[in-house]
Design a protein around this motif. Structure first.
Motif, PDB file in Angstrom:
ATOM      1  N   ILE A  43      48.767  90.879  17.811  1.00 31.55           N
ATOM      2  CA  ILE A  43      47.400  91.366  17.581  1.00 31.55           C
ATOM      3  C   ILE A  43      47.366  92.286  16.371  1.00 31.55           C
ATOM      4  CG2 ILE A  43      45.590  92.857  18.520  1.00 31.55           C
ATOM      5  CD1 ILE A  43      46.427  91.755  21.332  1.00 31.55           C
ATOM      6  N   TRP A  44      48.336  93.173  16.275  1.00 33.08           N
ATOM      7  CA  TRP A  44      48.326  94.178  15.210  1.00 33.08           C
ATOM      8  C   TRP A  44      48.656  93.582  13.842  1.00 33.08           C
ATOM      9  CZ3 TRP A  44      51.421  98.539  18.165  1.00 33.08           C
ATOM     10  CH2 TRP A  44      50.571  99.089  19.145  1.00 33.08           C
ATOM     11  N   THR A  45      49.512  92.548  13.807  1.00 36.23           N
ATOM     12  CA  THR A  45      49.874  91.945  12.519  1.00 36.23           C
ATOM     13  C   THR A  45      48.931  90.817  12.118  1.00 36.23           C
ATOM     14  OG1 THR A  45      51.376  90.303  13.495  1.00 36.23           O
ATOM     15  CG2 THR A  45      52.313  92.472  12.898  1.00 36.23           C
ATOM     16  N   GLY A  46      48.336  90.137  13.109  1.00 34.95           N
ATOM     17  CA  GLY A  46      47.507  88.981  12.802  1.00 34.95           C
ATOM     18  C   GLY A  46      48.304  87.849  12.174  1.00 34.95           C
ATOM     19  N   GLU A  47      49.595  87.771  12.493  1.00 33.71           N
ATOM     20  CA  GLU A  47      50.494  86.799  11.866  1.00 33.71           C
ATOM     21  C   GLU A  47      49.982  85.364  12.022  1.00 33.71           C
ATOM     22  OE1 GLU A  47      55.101  85.116  12.317  1.00 33.71           O
ATOM     23  OE2 GLU A  47      54.433  86.850  13.487  1.00 33.71           O
ATOM     24  N   VAL A  48      50.025  84.627  10.934  1.00 34.44           N
ATOM     25  CA  VAL A  48      49.712  83.202  10.963  1.00 34.44           C
ATOM     26  C   VAL A  48      51.016  82.460  11.239  1.00 34.44           C
ATOM     27  CG1 VAL A  48      48.800  81.230   9.700  1.00 34.44           C
ATOM     28  CG2 VAL A  48      47.815  83.501   9.350  1.00 34.44           C
ATOM     29  N   MET A  49      51.076  81.762  12.368  1.00 36.08           N
ATOM     30  CA  MET A  49      52.310  81.138  12.820  1.00 36.08           C
ATOM     31  C   MET A  49      52.287  79.627  12.666  1.00 36.08           C
ATOM     32  SD  MET A  49      52.719  83.237  16.394  1.00 36.08           S
ATOM     33  CE  MET A  49      50.932  83.185  16.652  1.00 36.08           C
ATOM     34  N   THR A  50      53.463  79.066  12.442  1.00 28.89           N
ATOM     35  CA  THR A  50      53.619  77.623  12.549  1.00 28.89           C
ATOM     36  C   THR A  50      53.654  77.248  14.024  1.00 28.89           C
ATOM     37  OG1 THR A  50      56.026  77.747  12.615  1.00 28.89           O
ATOM     38  CG2 THR A  50      54.985  77.591  10.430  1.00 28.89           C
ATOM     39  N   ALA A  51      53.497  75.975  14.292  1.00 31.83           N
ATOM     40  CA  ALA A  51      53.575  75.512  15.678  1.00 31.83           C
ATOM     41  C   ALA A  51      54.955  75.799  16.266  1.00 31.83           C
ATOM     42  CB  ALA A  51      53.248  74.026  15.748  1.00 31.83           C
ATOM     43  N   GLU A  52      56.009  75.580  15.475  1.00 30.01           N
ATOM     44  CA  GLU A  52      57.366  75.827  15.979  1.00 30.01           C
ATOM     45  C   GLU A  52      57.572  77.298  16.301  1.00 30.01           C
ATOM     46  OE1 GLU A  52      59.590  73.903  17.021  1.00 30.01           O
ATOM     47  OE2 GLU A  52      59.062  71.936  16.213  1.00 30.01           O
ATOM     48  N   LYS A  53      57.051  78.192  15.446  1.00 27.10           N
ATOM     49  CA  LYS A  53      57.185  79.628  15.726  1.00 27.10           C
ATOM     50  C   LYS A  53      56.433  79.985  17.006  1.00 27.10           C
ATOM     51  CE  LYS A  53      57.844  84.110  15.056  1.00 27.10           C
ATOM     52  NZ  LYS A  53      57.339  84.823  13.879  1.00 27.10           N
ATOM     53  N   ALA A  54      55.228  79.460  17.159  1.00 28.28           N
ATOM     54  CA  ALA A  54      54.445  79.748  18.357  1.00 28.28           C
ATOM     55  C   ALA A  54      55.147  79.231  19.612  1.00 28.28           C
ATOM     56  CB  ALA A  54      53.057  79.143  18.233  1.00 28.28           C
ATOM     57  N   LYS A  55      55.764  78.078  19.507  1.00 29.25           N
ATOM     58  CA  LYS A  55      56.490  77.526  20.658  1.00 29.25           C
ATOM     59  C   LYS A  55      57.701  78.386  20.998  1.00 29.25           C
ATOM     60  CE  LYS A  55      58.366  73.218  22.553  1.00 29.25           C
ATOM     61  NZ  LYS A  55      59.702  73.705  22.974  1.00 29.25           N
ATOM     62  N   SER A  56      58.398  78.864  19.971  1.00 29.20           N
ATOM     63  CA  SER A  56      59.581  79.686  20.224  1.00 29.20           C
ATOM     64  C   SER A  56      59.227  80.995  20.924  1.00 29.20           C
ATOM     65  CB  SER A  56      60.315  79.982  18.906  1.00 29.20           C
ATOM     66  OG  SER A  56      59.592  80.917  18.114  1.00 29.20           O
ATOM     67  N   LEU A  57      57.993  81.474  20.705  1.00 33.27           N
ATOM     68  CA  LEU A  57      57.535  82.700  21.361  1.00 33.27           C
ATOM     69  C   LEU A  57      56.988  82.448  22.766  1.00 33.27           C
ATOM     70  CD1 LEU A  57      55.664  84.418  18.383  1.00 33.27           C
ATOM     71  CD2 LEU A  57      57.845  85.127  19.387  1.00 33.27           C
ATOM     72  N   GLY A  58      56.768  81.183  23.105  1.00 33.73           N
ATOM     73  CA  GLY A  58      56.190  80.852  24.398  1.00 33.73           C
ATOM     74  C   GLY A  58      54.678  80.781  24.398  1.00 33.73           C
ATOM     75  N   LEU A  59      54.071  80.761  23.208  1.00 31.05           N
ATOM     76  CA  LEU A  59      52.608  80.717  23.118  1.00 31.05           C
ATOM     77  C   LEU A  59      52.064  79.320  23.356  1.00 31.05           C
ATOM     78  CD1 LEU A  59      52.150  83.058  20.051  1.00 31.05           C
ATOM     79  CD2 LEU A  59      51.201  83.454  22.329  1.00 31.05           C
ATOM     80  N   ILE A  60      52.795  78.311  22.919  1.00 33.68           N
ATOM     81  CA  ILE A  60      52.368  76.937  23.139  1.00 33.68           C
ATOM     82  C   ILE A  60      53.497  76.188  23.834  1.00 33.68           C
ATOM     83  CG2 ILE A  60      50.872  77.039  21.103  1.00 33.68           C
ATOM     84  CD1 ILE A  60      52.867  75.178  19.704  1.00 33.68           C
ATOM     85  N   ASP A  61      53.168  75.017  24.348  1.00 36.32           N
ATOM     86  CA  ASP A  61      54.116  74.296  25.196  1.00 36.32           C
ATOM     87  C   ASP A  61      54.800  73.117  24.517  1.00 36.32           C
ATOM     88  OD1 ASP A  61      53.512  75.839  27.677  1.00 36.32           O
ATOM     89  OD2 ASP A  61      51.524  75.000  27.326  1.00 36.32           O
ATOM     90  N   GLU A  62      54.093  72.439  23.611  1.00 39.85           N
ATOM     91  CA  GLU A  62      54.682  71.278  22.946  1.00 39.85           C
ATOM     92  C   GLU A  62      54.250  71.215  21.491  1.00 39.85           C
ATOM     93  OE1 GLU A  62      54.851  67.380  24.643  1.00 39.85           O
ATOM     94  OE2 GLU A  62      54.352  68.107  26.651  1.00 39.85           O
ATOM     95  N   VAL A  63      55.157  70.744  20.643  1.00 38.62           N
ATOM     96  CA  VAL A  63      54.853  70.456  19.245  1.00 38.62           C
ATOM     97  C   VAL A  63      54.966  68.950  19.043  1.00 38.62           C
ATOM     98  CG1 VAL A  63      55.492  70.857  16.836  1.00 38.62           C
ATOM     99  CG2 VAL A  63      55.765  72.689  18.525  1.00 38.62           C
TER     100      VAL A  63
END
Length: 260
Positions: free
Chosen positions: A162-182
């Motif tokens: 929230i504080w950084t507003g980082e724009v993530m790739t799908a792979e980065k988001a998946k590695s964080l647990g934000l999304i389930d499949e790429v």
């Protein structure tokens, strides 16, 4: 019900909610926010539908709130009314008596990302760009963005995103647990529909019951978060930092924030 900015399509036990402002990258104006809330509330009453896919028409899932409308002096966004609809949208989505799948292509940002994170399964294409980027215009996440982030990755990581507003790739988001499949580019919608077909061949009523058991005890927390987000967002809309963030976005320059 007829909709102007979205489509609600039913095919037996499957429904699709399609954000349909492709020329604006499915940015959410006040009409779309209201219509999404209406559509989810309509689906809450439809016990024939057991699975819902949410996707965007065209090259984006959703670029987030419609900044063009935010800056339009002739048709300004009424933040008080908007936050009512945003809260309706998030609560209805969280309490849907169906399994929900977000199929992301292109951008999923701001409120669009909050909505995607509220789904039971999140699929994103390889080149998708995902961001909880409210901070860039001096705002806080809404649409239960705080709640959905915390549910998926916990408070410390949620604060950092929230504080950084980082724009993530799908792979980065998946590695964080934000999304389930790429999935490969161009495949999200078909993959979601294939997944839906497989899930509809399972004891999906039991899955829906488990979803209700897990979600219901947290409903009061969700409502509290939505009220806090609404209060904070209305306050942030009055700040100098928000005005600077909007001006910088429109002028395509780096904002100069002063914490005011």
């Amino acid at each position: 019900m007829a909709y102007e900015t979205i489509r609600l399509e039913r095919e037996g036990r499957l429904a699709q909610v399609v954000l349909n402002r492709p020329n604006a990258m499915n940015a959410m104006n006040d009409t779309m926010m209201r219509e999404l809330a209406d559509a989810f509330e309509e689906l809450k009453e439809d016990r024939k539908v057991q699975l819902v896919i949410i996707r965007g028409e065209g090259r984006a899932f959703s670029a987030g709130g419609d900044i063009k409308q935010m800056t339009d002096p002739e048709s300004p966004m009424d933040i008080g009314k908007v936050m009512v609809d945003v809260s309706r949208l998030a609560e209805a989505l969280y309490t849907l008596p169906q399994v929900t799948i977000a199929a992301i292509s292109g951008a999923s940002a701001g409120l669009g990302f909050s909505m995607a994170l509220g789904c039971d399964v999140v699929i994103a294409e390889e080149s998708s760009k995902l961001a909880m980027n409210f901070i860039g215009i001096g705002l806080v996440p809404d649409g239960a963005g705080h709640f959905f982030l915390k549910e998926r990755i916990g408070v410390p990581k949620a604060k950092q995103l929230i504080w950084t507003g980082e724009v993530m790739t799908a792979e980065k988001a998946k590695s964080l647990g934000l999304i389930d499949e790429v999935v490969p580019d161009g495949a999200a919608a078909n993959h979601a529909k294939s997944m839906a077909g497989q899930l509809l061949k399972t004891p999906i009523s039991a899955m829906i019951a488990s979803k209700g058991i897990l979600h219901t005890p947290k409903l009061e927390e969700l409502r509290s978060v939505l009220q806090l987000e609404s209060d904070a967002q209305q306050a942030m809309r009055q700040t100098a930092d928000h005005r600077e963030g909007i001006s910088a976005f429109v002028e395509k320059r780096k904002p100069i924030f002063k914490g005011e």
